[in-house]
Design a protein around this motif. Sequence first.
Motif, mmCIF file in Angstrom:
data_model
loop_
_atom_site.group_PDB
_atom_site.id
_atom_site.type_symbol
_atom_site.label_atom_id
_atom_site.label_comp_id
_atom_site.label_asym_id
_atom_site.label_seq_id
_atom_site.Cartn_x
_atom_site.Cartn_y
_atom_site.Cartn_z
ATOM 1 N N ASP A 156 1.014 -1.373 0.072
ATOM 2 C CA ASP A 156 0.028 -0.053 -0.021
ATOM 3 C C ASP A 156 0.979 1.156 0.034
ATOM 4 N N THR A 159 1.978 2.030 -3.370
ATOM 5 C CA THR A 159 0.681 2.576 -4.361
ATOM 6 C C THR A 159 0.357 3.853 -3.883
ATOM 7 N N GLN A 189 0.410 -7.760 -4.673
ATOM 8 C CA GLN A 189 0.984 -6.452 -4.246
ATOM 9 C C GLN A 189 1.369 -5.651 -5.166
ATOM 10 N N HIS A 192 -1.087 -4.182 -7.709
ATOM 11 C CA HIS A 192 -1.659 -3.131 -7.166
ATOM 12 C C HIS A 192 -0.654 -1.925 -7.587
ATOM 13 N N ARG A 195 -0.771 -1.443 -11.575
ATOM 14 C CA ARG A 195 -2.100 -0.735 -11.871
ATOM 15 C C ARG A 195 -2.132 0.855 -11.439
#
Length: 254
Positions: A156, A159, A189, A192, A195
């Motif tokens: 996260d 990202t 992971q 993500h 993307r």
Amino acid sequence: MDETNMSRHAAILAQTRASGKVSATALAAQLGVTVQTIRRDLRTLVESGALERIHGGAVPASGVGNIGYGDRRALHREAKARIAAATARLIPHRASLFLNIGTTTKSVAHALRNHSDLMVVTNNLNVANILAQNLRCDVIVAGGQLRRADGGLVGDLATMAIERFKVDYAVIGASAIDAEGDLLDFDAQEVHVSRAILAQARQSIVVADASKFTRKAPVRIGSLMQADILVTDAAPSERLVNACADWGTRITLA
């Protein structure tokens, strides 16, 4: 194919699955044939999709688990270098771009070392170390969980860091591209982050050698439909070429 060849191929596949990697020299000694015979066997098994070649031998074809980073780095080096050079020609000086995790994007970083006034955002420590040698390039590393096997930063935090930028180009690799044009990988992971990279770029360039068209991977990044350019070393299937034409995705052969 005669029974002797079939038996030898079965033995090679069994040994590869058991050990995860085989060398042509060791197989020749084990099976009592010449290294040249084993190399022909490996070529046949690679063409069938059962194995993937590495320097000196082979590894099982990918499915739900990726090949080790060291072996991936050794695969298709010349093709990756050509792809990287072709990609670098698409990137002007004074541009901003993302480079994601992968051995092909690492090759692209090498090809960009003489560019000037670049700003590169990456979740790939290998890319960051390469471009740090270019004093005319600003390098921003997206924080995240370190994947020690290949220097990737995922999760996260990575990202969220990517989402703070809007850059001119995204250059992304993938572990596989299927017949429908889906971009595939192994680590959810990592996907993500990839993307987010696609979403935050004005133009997207997918870099993939031709072996990626016959590989499999379980996690979907997106589609070639989202890419402006595919840079590869050999034309994909006619079906995929036609789909790219419909989507407006340009195919550049290196």
